[in-house]
Enzyme design. Structure first.
Site, mmCIF file in Angstrom:
data_model
loop_
_atom_site.group_PDB
_atom_site.id
_atom_site.type_symbol
_atom_site.label_atom_id
_atom_site.label_comp_id
_atom_site.label_asym_id
_atom_site.label_seq_id
_atom_site.Cartn_x
_atom_site.Cartn_y
_atom_site.Cartn_z
ATOM 1 N N VAL A 58 4.806 -3.935 0.790
ATOM 2 C CA VAL A 58 4.821 -5.552 0.091
ATOM 3 C C VAL A 58 5.217 -6.238 1.294
ATOM 4 O O VAL A 58 6.284 -6.072 2.097
ATOM 5 C CB VAL A 58 5.806 -5.412 -1.036
ATOM 6 C CG1 VAL A 58 5.717 -6.852 -1.278
ATOM 7 C CG2 VAL A 58 5.141 -4.651 -2.216
ATOM 8 N N ALA A 103 8.955 -7.867 4.804
ATOM 9 C CA ALA A 103 8.145 -6.832 4.192
ATOM 10 C C ALA A 103 9.030 -5.724 3.648
ATOM 11 O O ALA A 103 10.274 -5.562 4.240
ATOM 12 C CB ALA A 103 7.196 -6.453 5.130
ATOM 13 N N LYS A 104 8.668 -4.806 2.971
ATOM 14 C CA LYS A 104 9.135 -3.585 2.780
ATOM 15 C C LYS A 104 8.334 -2.510 2.228
ATOM 16 O O LYS A 104 7.426 -3.145 1.586
ATOM 17 C CB LYS A 104 10.438 -3.994 1.600
ATOM 18 C CG LYS A 104 11.508 -2.905 1.333
ATOM 19 C CD LYS A 104 12.378 -2.929 2.480
ATOM 20 C CE LYS A 104 13.562 -2.112 2.224
ATOM 21 N NZ LYS A 104 14.687 -2.356 3.335
ATOM 22 N N GLY A 105 8.555 -1.410 2.225
ATOM 23 C CA GLY A 105 7.856 -0.308 1.878
ATOM 24 C C GLY A 105 8.348 0.904 1.592
ATOM 25 O O GLY A 105 9.430 1.200 1.455
ATOM 26 N N ASP A 144 14.793 3.070 6.559
ATOM 27 C CA ASP A 144 15.553 2.891 5.374
ATOM 28 C C ASP A 144 16.177 3.810 4.807
ATOM 29 O O ASP A 144 16.018 5.015 5.072
ATOM 30 C CB ASP A 144 15.046 1.628 4.559
ATOM 31 C CG ASP A 144 15.752 0.985 3.441
ATOM 32 O OD1 ASP A 144 16.509 0.146 4.264
ATOM 33 O OD2 ASP A 144 15.568 1.204 2.281
#
Ligand code: NAD
Length: 420
Positions: A58, A103-105, A144
């Site tokens: 995202v 962003a992150k995923g 992460d």
């Protein structure tokens, strides 16, 4: 994840936007997500079977530059969590003045249930699915929860192989041997120490302070070790398997060295039972200490336990560890909270250094990395405490940090305009 942090992150945004009198069109723009990419993909397992996994990436906002954010492998991950965490990344990069958006995923999987080969297959297939999204000028993943330098190495290799040449700047948090930065592994935990020192410089130092740390992974273990080295007394320590207490101070270097060889705290305690007593996991959060460092997962400080928190200073090494309800209670009780978007910005800051080094084919020394890290975090801290002073009407560091982040992103969006 049962309780998504999205609601809280949005509520914090609107609170800051109200205080700033943010124009409605920016309010709507900043609560929209540029790209929400979801994929279901097959992975061949060791027993010959095939399993379908659900992954996502995202991108919240790219006004300040290419987007940056971690990849999380967790069994309870939801798309709302990923959206919330991507928004936090936008503010975090802006507060640190990095030329990145947020962003992150991640993938819905407990990595502990996979063999190394399965983890590699999953990572490589997920990376190919992400081809249209990621890239050194577009969106740059990092480790992460549940991912690490090895996972980043596979991502970099998969992306590079599909382009026919090595592209080290496509991810950060890689092993140093293949273009990772010195100091990246320690960066988030080191940043926690630097911010703690910036905060305490007005009232002494870390030396002699009693500290409780929840989480003993990348962030928690390094933060605990560096706090110990700086003279802090880590009396409480936990991971998802056990919680430990020693009023005289836990042997953090011993636990760290043991964990570095792939073990958890429970296993460390089994071989050194005299090192600490086992306590209830919750007691780590309500411990009688000066400083609490939640460095595990989100939403651990709640309306239920916040009234019992005894630390007067909380440094949010994890993302989103405090619910809005707990935040209000802790503020009311006069507890100082260094918020996640400031407290754990050390990770993305050294990721930025790694990206810069990769693009220039340069290698900085660890001393240079740490010096630049302190300079950037000190400047971010000053910006936040200045905003928190609020011309004589003090607000919390969280409200101030949100304001600084939102202001910088709004300014970038205003200057760029909404094309066409
Ligand atoms: P990690 O997977 O390396 O470690 C997580 C640790 O938390 C493990 O020790 C695990 O056992 C423990 N844990 C999990 N659930 C727990 C629970 N309920 N109670 C106590 N301990 C629990 O992850 P990490 O990279 O250290 O990330 C930790 C937090 O820091 C996450 O919120 C992450 O988003 C945030 N963060 C990480 C980085 C980074 O550079 N890795 C940067 C910024 C923020």
């Amino acid at each position: 994840m049962v309780d998504s942090i999205l609601e809280d992150v949005l509520a914090q945004f609107h609170q800051a936007a109200d205080q700033m009198g943010l124009d409605d069109r920016y309010r709507e723009y900043l609560t929209s997500w540029k790209t929400v990419f979801q994929t279901q993909f097959p992975v061949e397992m060791d027993d010959g079977s095939t399993r379908i996994f659900h992954g996502a990436r995202v991108i919240h906002n790219a006004a300040l530059g290419p987007t940056k954010g971690g990849m999380r492998y967790a069994a309870n991950l939801t798309i709302d969590d990923v959206k919330a965490l991507s928004m936090l990344m936008t503010w975090k990069c802006a507060i640190a003045n990095l030329p990145f958006g947020g962003a992150k995923g991640g993938v819905v999987v407990d990595p502990a249930t996979l063999s190394l080969g399965e983890l590699e297959n999953l990572t490589r297939r997920f990376t190919s699915e992400l081809e249209p999204i990621i890239g050194p000028d577009k969106d740059i993943p990092a480790p992460d929860l549940g991912t690490n330098a090895q996972v980043m190495a596979w991502m970099m290799d998969t992306y590079s192989m599909s382009h026919g040449y090595t592209i080290p700047a496509v991810v950060t948090g890689k092993p140093v041997a293949i273009g990772g930065s010195e100091g990246r592994f320690e960066a988030t935990g080191r940043g926690v120490l630097y911010l703690l020192e910036a905060q305490l410089s007005r009232q002494g130092s870390v030396r002699g302070k009693r500290v409780s740390v929840q989480g003993f992974g990348n962030v928690g273990s390094v933060a605990a070790r560096l706090i110990h080295e700086a003279g802090g007394i880590v009396t409480h320590l936990s991971d998802r398997f056990v919680a430990l207490h020693n009023p005289a101070g836990i042997d953090v270097p011993g636990a760290y060295a043991f964990a570095a060889s792939g073990h958890n705290l429970k296993e460390w305690h089994e071989q050194s039972p005299d090192a600490a007593e086992i306590i209830a996991p919750e007691d780590v959060l309500t411990a009688d200490v000066d400083i609490l460092v939640p460095a595990a997962v989100e939403s651990v400080l709640t309306g239920e336990n916040a009234p019992r928190v005894r630390a007067r200073l909380i440094v949010e090494a994890a993302n989103g560890p405090t619910t809005m309800e707990a935040d209000a209670i802790l503020n009311e009780r006069g507890v100082t909270i260094i918020p996640d978007i400031l407290a754990n910005a050390g990770g993305v800051t050294v990721s930025y250094f790694e990206w810069v080094q990769a693009r220039q084919y340069l290698h900085w020394s660890e001393a240079q990395v740490n010096e630049e890290l302190r300079r950037i975090l000190d400047r971010a801290y000053e910006a936040v405490v200045t905003a928190a002073a609020n011309n004589g009407h003090p607000i919390s560091q969280r409200a101030a940090a949100n304001r600084v982040g939102i202001e910088r992103v709004t300014e970038a969006a205003r200057l760029r305009g909404f094309y066409p």
